[in-house]
Design a protein around this motif. Structure first.
Motif, PDB file in Angstrom:
ATOM      1  N   ARG A  22       0.843  -1.212   0.000  1.00 39.24           N
ATOM      2  CA  ARG A  22       0.000   0.000   0.000  1.00 39.24           C
ATOM      3  C   ARG A  22       0.874   1.257   0.000  1.00 39.24           C
ATOM      4  NH1 ARG A  22      -3.395  -3.581  -1.855  1.00 39.24           N
ATOM      5  NH2 ARG A  22      -4.712  -4.602  -0.327  1.00 39.24           N
ATOM      6  N   ASN A  46      -0.152  -2.299  -7.637  1.00 38.95           N
ATOM      7  CA  ASN A  46      -1.570  -1.935  -7.835  1.00 38.95           C
ATOM      8  C   ASN A  46      -2.017  -0.847  -6.863  1.00 38.95           C
ATOM      9  OD1 ASN A  46      -1.479  -3.807  -5.685  1.00 38.95           O
ATOM     10  ND2 ASN A  46      -3.573  -4.477  -6.045  1.00 38.95           N
ATOM     11  N   THR A 121      -9.288  -7.821 -10.067  1.00 34.14           N
ATOM     12  CA  THR A 121      -9.145  -7.724  -8.613  1.00 34.14           C
ATOM     13  C   THR A 121      -8.954  -6.269  -8.193  1.00 34.14           C
ATOM     14  OG1 THR A 121      -7.941  -8.665  -6.728  1.00 34.14           O
ATOM     15  CG2 THR A 121      -6.639  -8.135  -8.675  1.00 34.14           C
ATOM     16  N   THR A 122      -8.553  -6.064  -6.940  1.00 34.29           N
ATOM     17  CA  THR A 122      -8.357  -4.722  -6.374  1.00 34.29           C
ATOM     18  C   THR A 122      -7.469  -3.854  -7.270  1.00 34.29           C
ATOM     19  OG1 THR A 122      -8.436  -5.778  -4.212  1.00 34.29           O
ATOM     20  CG2 THR A 122      -7.619  -3.513  -4.275  1.00 34.29           C
ATOM     21  N   HIS A 151      -1.403 -12.297 -12.632  1.00 38.65           N
ATOM     22  CA  HIS A 151      -2.630 -12.608 -11.894  1.00 38.65           C
ATOM     23  C   HIS A 151      -3.429 -13.493 -12.845  1.00 38.65           C
ATOM     24  CE1 HIS A 151      -5.930 -11.817  -8.934  1.00 38.65           C
ATOM     25  NE2 HIS A 151      -6.559 -12.403  -9.923  1.00 38.65           N
ATOM     26  N   CYS A 233     -10.255 -13.580  -0.596  1.00 37.53           N
ATOM     27  CA  CYS A 233      -9.173 -13.022  -1.396  1.00 37.53           C
ATOM     28  C   CYS A 233      -9.417 -13.461  -2.832  1.00 37.53           C
ATOM     29  CB  CYS A 233      -7.818 -13.542  -0.916  1.00 37.53           C
ATOM     30  SG  CYS A 233      -7.628 -15.313  -1.143  1.00 37.53           S
ATOM     31  N   LEU A 234      -8.621 -12.918  -3.733  1.00 42.68           N
ATOM     32  CA  LEU A 234      -8.675 -13.344  -5.133  1.00 42.68           C
ATOM     33  C   LEU A 234      -7.282 -13.742  -5.601  1.00 42.68           C
ATOM     34  CD1 LEU A 234     -11.120 -10.676  -6.574  1.00 42.68           C
ATOM     35  CD2 LEU A 234     -11.537 -13.135  -6.348  1.00 42.68           C
ATOM     36  N   HIS A 266      -6.501  -4.521   4.052  1.00 45.77           N
ATOM     37  CA  HIS A 266      -7.571  -3.543   3.836  1.00 45.77           C
ATOM     38  C   HIS A 266      -8.085  -3.141   5.203  1.00 45.77           C
ATOM     39  CE1 HIS A 266      -8.108  -4.151  -0.545  1.00 45.77           C
ATOM     40  NE2 HIS A 266      -7.784  -5.413  -0.293  1.00 45.77           N
ATOM     41  N   ALA A 278     -11.269  -7.771  -1.451  1.00 43.04           N
ATOM     42  CA  ALA A 278     -10.529  -9.036  -1.496  1.00 43.04           C
ATOM     43  C   ALA A 278      -9.131  -8.826  -0.936  1.00 43.04           C
ATOM     44  CB  ALA A 278     -10.440  -9.533  -2.936  1.00 43.04           C
ATOM     45  N   GLY A 279      -8.676  -9.735  -0.091  1.00 42.75           N
ATOM     46  CA  GLY A 279      -7.306  -9.673   0.396  1.00 42.75           C
ATOM     47  C   GLY A 279      -7.215 -10.157   1.822  1.00 42.75           C
TER      48      GLY A 279
HETATM   49  O1  DOR Z   1      -7.137 -10.746  -2.733  1.00 44.92           O
HETATM   50  C1  DOR Z   1      -6.458  -9.978  -3.391  1.00 44.92           C
HETATM   51  N1  DOR Z   1      -6.103  -8.754  -2.912  1.00 44.92           N
HETATM   52  N2  DOR Z   1      -6.056 -10.356  -4.606  1.00 44.92           N
HETATM   53  C2  DOR Z   1      -5.413  -9.511  -5.419  1.00 44.92           C
HETATM   54  O2  DOR Z   1      -5.093  -9.915  -6.499  1.00 44.92           O
HETATM   55  C3  DOR Z   1      -5.164  -8.108  -5.026  1.00 44.92           C
HETATM   56  C4  DOR Z   1      -5.142  -7.962  -3.577  1.00 44.92           C
HETATM   57  C5  DOR Z   1      -5.204  -6.531  -3.105  1.00 44.92           C
HETATM   58  O3  DOR Z   1      -4.468  -5.688  -3.629  1.00 44.92           O
HETATM   59  O4  DOR Z   1      -5.972  -6.254  -2.187  1.00 44.92           O
END
Ligand code: DOR
Ligand code: ZN
Length: 360
Positions: A22, A46, A121-122, A151, A233-234, A266, A278-279
């Motif tokens: 982050r 990202n 995703t995010t 990804h 999550c993803l 997050h 997701a995360g």
């Molecule tokens: O769960 C996820 N969170 N998968 C991702 O690909 C991105 C990540 C995020 O940046 O929060």
């Protein structure tokens, strides 16, 4: 010592080959957790806006180093941890210029380029809409020997969420492997038997990262007694047969598989939400989680190579020279950690008891 029942486990200091740090106050809040455990980390790009140029990656790297220096000055981390090295990545877009890739290749601090399928995703809105679009950039990466991090999920709404990784292999990864046979590829955070099999069998330079949560949990964890947003999550957790295939891959000694936490913090209120992010936040207890997974598989003696050898070997970096020690001690994962600006972040498995704890 790594025999069954051993009280300590001392291994080469690991690195995290997939990490979300982050920015701003959140970066300052979480960077120490990774620095305490790992020597280096591949830092995901990202952000909002994404890190698309070498200049932006350099600025982001400086902010990470400044956050580490602040954490050191505040007495939150020791001098060794303050030397944690962020290994930067660029965010691939449809329009990434080959010149930018060449600059990255000679920068000395950009170690890879990340492909997010747009919308996967995010913060992936600026991602790649069609793999044919960034062709010139992919050629330049192959030329510069700069790894492509994937990804690996299609975003086609017609494809079931749980099948998106397997479909990605057929639609994107196999053609990519064929068209760019010398391109080094990391299939990130694999979650399925299909992905593990593909990586094991594919020709050409390819590897995969595996998270601790995908080794420890299957998709039942998402719904145990009610919806559990901190397990979301993803790519999403899959069936038990897939979890087992991942454990076999991680503990099997094959150098194509290595540690990448995908720790993705997050704020609590954005996870515990009608449309939760997701995360999974695993940085503070990452090694402890991996040790639990390896011990459950009777493979603690394989943890060192997975966590500390295979990654640097693939990235052509030296292995770390120092070591870490895990102690067999039961402790409870805290309910939350500060996340800057008064927010909290809930770690994965909050409130649960773990059997291993990192010394120091
Ligand atoms: O769960 C996820 N969170 N998968 C991702 O690909 C991105 C990540 C995020 O940046 O929060
Ligand atoms: Zn990630």
């Amino acid at each position: 010592m790594t025999e069954a029942g051993a009280q300590t486990l001392t291994i080469t200091r690991p690195d995290d080959w997939h990490l979300h740090l982050r920015d701003g106050a959140a970066l300052r809040a979480v960077v120490g957790a990774s620095a305490r455990q790992f020597g280096r980390a591949i830092v995901m790009p990202n952000l909002r806006p994404p890190v698309v140029t070498v200049a932006q990656a350099g600025e982001y790297r400086s902010r990470i180093l400044a956050a580490l220096a602040d954490a050191r000055a505040a007495g939150e981390i020791d001098a060794r941890a303050a030397g944690f090295q962020p290994l930067m990545t660029l965010y691939l877009t449809d329009n990434t210029a080959p010149e930018e890739i060449r600059r990255a290749g000679t920068s000395g601090f950009v170690h890879a380029v990340k492909l997010y399928p747009a919308g996967a995703t995010t913060n992936s809105d600026s991602g790649v809409t069609d793999i044919a679009r960034p062709r010139a950039a992919l050629e330049a990466m192959q030329q510069a020997d700069l790894p492509l991090l994937l990804h690996g999920e299609v975003t086609d709404g017609e494809v079931d969420l749980f099948d998106r990784e397997a479909v990605f292999i057929e639609r994107v990864l196999e053609p990519l492997r064929r068209d760019f046979p010398a391109l080094r590829i990391v299939f990130e955070h694999i979650t399925t038997r299909e992905a593990a099999d593909f990586v094991r069998q594919a020709d050409g330079p390819i590897a995969a990262t595996i998270t601790a949560h995908h080794l420890l949990y299957n998709r039942n964890a998402l719904f145990a007694g009610g919806v559990r947003p901190h397990w979301y999550c993803l790519p999403v957790l899959k069936r038990e047969q897939h979890r087992r295939a991942l454990v076999a891959a991680a503990t099997g000694g094959n150098p194509r598989f290595f540690l990448g936490t995908d720790s993705a913090p997050h704020a609590r209120h954005l996870k515990e939400h009608a449309c939760g992010c997701a995360g999974c936040y695993t940085a503070p207890h990452a090694l402890e989680l991996y040790a639990s997974a390896f011990e459950a598989a009777g493979a603690l003696d394989r943890l060192e190579a997975f966590a500390g050898f295979h990654g640097p070997d693939f990235y052509r970096l030296p292995r770390n020279g120092d070591r870490v020690t895990l102690e067999r001690r039961r402790w409870t994962v805290p309910d939350g950690h500060p996340f800057g600006d008064g927010d909290r972040v809930v770690p994965l498995a909050a409130g649960e008891v773990l059997d291993w704890q990192l010394r120091g």
